[in-house]
Structures are given as structure tokens and as C-alpha cells.
Design a protein around this motif. Structure first.
Motif, PDB file in Angstrom:
ATOM      1  N   UNK A 100     -39.845   9.830   8.027  1.00 51.71           N
ATOM      2  CA  UNK A 100     -40.160   8.871   6.976  1.00 51.71           C
ATOM      3  C   UNK A 100     -41.550   8.299   7.175  1.00 51.71           C
ATOM      4  N   UNK A 101     -41.904   8.059   8.409  1.00 48.42           N
ATOM      5  CA  UNK A 101     -43.238   7.532   8.725  1.00 48.42           C
ATOM      6  C   UNK A 101     -44.325   8.508   8.298  1.00 48.42           C
ATOM      7  N   UNK A 102     -44.094   9.791   8.564  1.00 48.38           N
ATOM      8  CA  UNK A 102     -45.078  10.815   8.200  1.00 48.38           C
ATOM      9  C   UNK A 102     -45.268  10.869   6.692  1.00 48.38           C
ATOM     10  N   UNK A 103     -44.166  10.670   5.952  1.00 52.14           N
ATOM     11  CA  UNK A 103     -44.238  10.708   4.487  1.00 52.14           C
ATOM     12  C   UNK A 103     -44.685   9.385   3.887  1.00 52.14           C
ATOM     13  N   UNK A 104     -44.938   8.393   4.745  1.00 54.24           N
ATOM     14  CA  UNK A 104     -45.384   7.099   4.249  1.00 54.24           C
ATOM     15  C   UNK A 104     -44.294   6.296   3.589  1.00 54.24           C
ATOM     16  N   UNK A 105     -43.031   6.574   3.961  1.00 50.12           N
ATOM     17  CA  UNK A 105     -41.909   5.868   3.366  1.00 50.12           C
ATOM     18  C   UNK A 105     -41.384   4.804   4.327  1.00 50.12           C
ATOM     19  N   UNK A 106     -40.743   3.778   3.774  1.00 48.42           N
ATOM     20  CA  UNK A 106     -40.127   2.765   4.610  1.00 48.42           C
ATOM     21  C   UNK A 106     -38.835   3.324   5.200  1.00 48.42           C
ATOM     22  N   UNK A 107     -38.324   2.674   6.238  1.00 46.92           N
ATOM     23  CA  UNK A 107     -37.156   3.225   6.928  1.00 46.92           C
ATOM     24  C   UNK A 107     -36.013   2.213   7.053  1.00 46.92           C
ATOM     25  N   UNK A 108     -35.667   1.498   5.968  1.00 48.56           N
ATOM     26  CA  UNK A 108     -34.590   0.512   6.075  1.00 48.56           C
ATOM     27  C   UNK A 108     -33.214   1.119   6.271  1.00 48.56           C
ATOM     28  N   UNK A 109     -33.050   2.402   5.916  1.00 52.88           N
ATOM     29  CA  UNK A 109     -31.727   3.020   5.990  1.00 52.88           C
ATOM     30  C   UNK A 109     -31.477   3.774   7.289  1.00 52.88           C
ATOM     31  N   UNK A 110     -32.412   3.714   8.224  1.00 48.97           N
ATOM     32  CA  UNK A 110     -32.248   4.466   9.464  1.00 48.97           C
ATOM     33  C   UNK A 110     -31.173   3.845  10.350  1.00 48.97           C
ATOM     34  N   UNK A 111     -31.127   2.515  10.416  1.00 48.79           N
ATOM     35  CA  UNK A 111     -30.139   1.861  11.276  1.00 48.79           C
ATOM     36  C   UNK A 111     -28.699   2.230  10.912  1.00 48.79           C
ATOM     37  N   UNK A 112     -28.312   2.178   9.639  1.00 48.96           N
ATOM     38  CA  UNK A 112     -26.950   2.614   9.297  1.00 48.96           C
ATOM     39  C   UNK A 112     -26.681   4.074   9.663  1.00 48.96           C
ATOM     40  N   UNK A 113     -27.695   4.921   9.535  1.00 47.88           N
ATOM     41  CA  UNK A 113     -27.512   6.323   9.891  1.00 47.88           C
ATOM     42  C   UNK A 113     -27.351   6.495  11.401  1.00 47.88           C
ATOM     43  N   UNK A 114     -28.072   5.696  12.175  1.00 45.86           N
ATOM     44  CA  UNK A 114     -27.902   5.758  13.630  1.00 45.86           C
ATOM     45  C   UNK A 114     -26.457   5.440  14.005  1.00 45.86           C
ATOM     46  N   UNK A 115     -25.894   4.450  13.342  1.00 47.61           N
ATOM     47  CA  UNK A 115     -24.493   4.121  13.605  1.00 47.61           C
ATOM     48  C   UNK A 115     -23.593   5.280  13.191  1.00 47.61           C
ATOM     49  N   UNK A 116     -23.878   5.871  12.034  1.00 46.66           N
ATOM     50  CA  UNK A 116     -23.078   6.984  11.536  1.00 46.66           C
ATOM     51  C   UNK A 116     -23.152   8.193  12.460  1.00 46.66           C
ATOM     52  N   UNK A 117     -24.279   8.354  13.137  1.00 44.84           N
ATOM     53  CA  UNK A 117     -24.481   9.494  14.033  1.00 44.84           C
ATOM     54  C   UNK A 117     -24.032   9.187  15.466  1.00 44.84           C
ATOM     55  N   UNK A 118     -23.303   8.080  15.639  1.00 49.07           N
ATOM     56  CA  UNK A 118     -22.789   7.744  16.960  1.00 49.07           C
ATOM     57  C   UNK A 118     -23.837   7.198  17.905  1.00 49.07           C
ATOM     58  N   UNK A 119     -24.879   6.577  17.362  1.00 47.64           N
ATOM     59  CA  UNK A 119     -25.995   6.104  18.175  1.00 47.64           C
ATOM     60  C   UNK A 119     -26.165   4.580  18.102  1.00 47.64           C
ATOM     61  N   UNK A 120     -25.128   3.909  17.625  1.00 46.54           N
ATOM     62  CA  UNK A 120     -25.192   2.455  17.548  1.00 46.54           C
ATOM     63  C   UNK A 120     -25.320   1.866  18.952  1.00 46.54           C
ATOM     64  N   UNK A 121     -26.225   0.895  19.087  1.00 44.53           N
ATOM     65  CA  UNK A 121     -26.417   0.225  20.363  1.00 44.53           C
ATOM     66  C   UNK A 121     -27.502   0.824  21.236  1.00 44.53           C
ATOM     67  N   UNK A 122     -28.060   1.981  20.823  1.00 44.76           N
ATOM     68  CA  UNK A 122     -29.119   2.604  21.638  1.00 44.76           C
ATOM     69  C   UNK A 122     -30.443   2.631  20.890  1.00 44.76           C
ATOM     70  N   UNK A 123     -30.531   1.868  19.800  1.00 37.31           N
ATOM     71  CA  UNK A 123     -31.710   1.925  18.931  1.00 37.31           C
ATOM     72  C   UNK A 123     -33.009   1.640  19.679  1.00 37.31           C
ATOM     73  N   UNK A 124     -32.959   0.713  20.624  1.00 36.72           N
ATOM     74  CA  UNK A 124     -34.165   0.302  21.325  1.00 36.72           C
ATOM     75  C   UNK A 124     -34.316   0.962  22.696  1.00 36.72           C
ATOM     76  N   UNK A 125     -33.459   1.897  22.990  1.00 37.49           N
ATOM     77  CA  UNK A 125     -33.606   2.651  24.232  1.00 37.49           C
ATOM     78  C   UNK A 125     -34.620   3.776  24.038  1.00 37.49           C
TER      79      UNK A 125
END
Length: 249
Positions: A100-125
Motif C-alpha cells: 500500500x505504501x508503494x502505491x501511495x495508499x493509506x493503510x487503515x485496513x491492515x490491522x484488521x487483516x493482521x488479526x484475520x491472518x493470526x497475527x494479532x498482538x505482534x504488530x509492533x514486533x
């Protein structure tokens, strides 16, 4: 039959005008298919991906994505490499949001997807704090965030241990069925190809003029135990024999 999302029309390709690797190859992949690609090392599997992504251009012929021949195919498909290639200095959230960054788009929907992909709680690791399986989930999420309906996965589970690999195969199938994308998946593992795929393409000649095709006679949803069916065990033996013949010729 669903509409074609990837079409090779009489595609010929060689490196530096040497012997052709592909010669007048015609292939169609349809919407929402899961295709595995198997073949001996050096048979042209990675070259096929390089042509699809636009890193290489055919010597002749056309490559269409969703019915369109793009002058540049870069960015038209999502790509997940064998190694996760996560940037060690970026957090998991920052790595996931890179397309999204490369395309110049905002990324507000990444956090919900991280949770959906089993990655909740590791966002800042950081990547070195995650297991191999979790890093591959981030890598697959990046491919999904490309926005393309065509995803290329190049042996993404080959470096994982056997148990993690089986778990990731089941997880990948669940994600594919949910997202209704088209997946092309390179693997050397015949069991993996049989478990995941609708069709298997076999690289069995050089130059590649035609891909041998095997339809996997398993209904969906699938379970690993389905691979023990006599018809599937027989098909597995046939596939292995075809690949052995290519190695020994």
C-alpha cells in the motif's frame, strides 16, 4: 468454466538469445483456480513466474492478465517468494503495509487483516521475533494487499518444518477459499500439489512447448486424510514417475 485470468498465447522465451526455454507455449488459468506447478530444478518454473510478473518479457507471443496485455505487468499480480524477504528494520505492521505504501495508499485496513491472518498482538514486533510460519503469513498478506486477483507463490513453505508446513497448507487453503483469488503455486512436493490444487502443471520437456496437466479428483473442502485414497496414491506414483523420468533423461 470461469473466465480466464491468465493467458499465454504462443509465448517463446530465451535468455540472451540462447536456446529457448519456452517455445510457442499456450496456457490458460481460470478465475478462482488453484494451480500447482511441478518440475525438475532448471525446467523453467521460475522463468514462468518472471514472465508473469513482468520481470522478463517474452521473445514473442502475448501474456494477458484478466484479458489485457499490459505493456508492463509489474504490479499486476501478487507475488510471495520462497523466502519471506521481510525487512528486518520494519515492524510486522510496516512490512505488511509495504504494498500500500508503494502505491501511495493509506493503510487503515491492515490491522484488521493482521488479526484475520493470526497475527494479532505482534504488530509492533520485528521479523526476527516471529516463527517461520508467522513470517510466511505476513509475506502472504503482502501478496494479498497487492490488490490483484492473481497470486504467485514460489515454494513458500519449503523452509518450514514438516508439521508447520502441513498447518500452513491447511491455512492457505482456507484463505484461498475465503478470498476467491487465483493461485499459481510452485512446489517440489507432490503431496502438497495434490492436496492444494485443482490442476497440476508439469514441466517435463525443454524447451517447454506444452505443459502436461493433471486434474486432481478431490472434492472441496479437503482434509489431509484424503491423500490416502487409493486413486490419489496411484496418481501420486504416476506424478513422481514422470518427474523422475525428466531428471534421468
Amino acid at each position: 468454466m470461469n473466465k480466464p485470468v491468465l493467458t499465454f498465447q504462443d509465448v517463446t522465451f530465451s535468455y540472451d538469445q540462447k536456446e529457448a526455454i519456452l517455445e510457442k507455449l499456450n496456457v490458460q488459468v481460470f478465475d478462482r483456480e488453484f494451480i500447482s506447478i511441478v518440475g525438475a530444478s532448471g525446467s523453467g518454473k521460475s522463468t514462468l513466474f518472471r514472465l508473469i510478473t513482468g520481470l522478463e518479457q517474452p521473445s514473442s507471443g502475448k501474456i494477458l492478465i484478466n484479458g489485457v496485455e499490459h505493456k508492463s505487468r509489474l504490479g499486476q499480480v501478487g507475488y510471495m517468494p520462497q523466502q519471506d524477504l521481510l525487512m528486518p528494520w520494519r515492524t510486522i505492521l510496516e512490512n505488511a503495509a509495504l504494498p500500500l505504501e508503494i502505491k501511495g495508499e493509506s493503510s487503515p485496513n491492515v490491522l484488521p487483516l493482521l488479526e484475520e491472518f493470526g497475527l494479532k498482538g505482534v504488530e509492533q514486533r520485528y521479523p526476527n521475533e516471529l516463527s517461520g510460519g508467522m513470517r510466511q503469513r505476513v509475506s502472504f498478506l503482502r501478496a494479498v494487499l497487492s490488490g490483484s486477483n492473481v497470486l504467485l507463490l514460489d515454494e513458500p513453505f519449503s523452509a518450514l518444518d514438516a508439521i508447520t508446513r502441513l498447518s500452513m497448507q491447511e491455512w492457505l487453503l482456507a484463505q484461498w477459499e475465503k478470498r476467491k483469488t487465483t493461485v499459481l503455486f510452485i512446489t517440489h512436493d507432490v503431496n502438497e500439489a495434490l492436496f492444494l490444487s485443482d490442476r497440476i502443471f508439469i514441466f517435463s520437456e525443454t524447451p517447454v512447448q506444452q505443459l502436461k496437466e493433471v486434474k486432481v479428483p478431490l472434492p472441496r473442502p479437503r482434509h489431509l486424510q484424503d491423500l490416502n485414497a487409493p486413486s490419489i496414491l496411484e496418481l501420486k506414483d504416476q506424478l513422481i514417475e514422470q518427474l523422475r523420468q525428466k531428471v534421468t533423461t
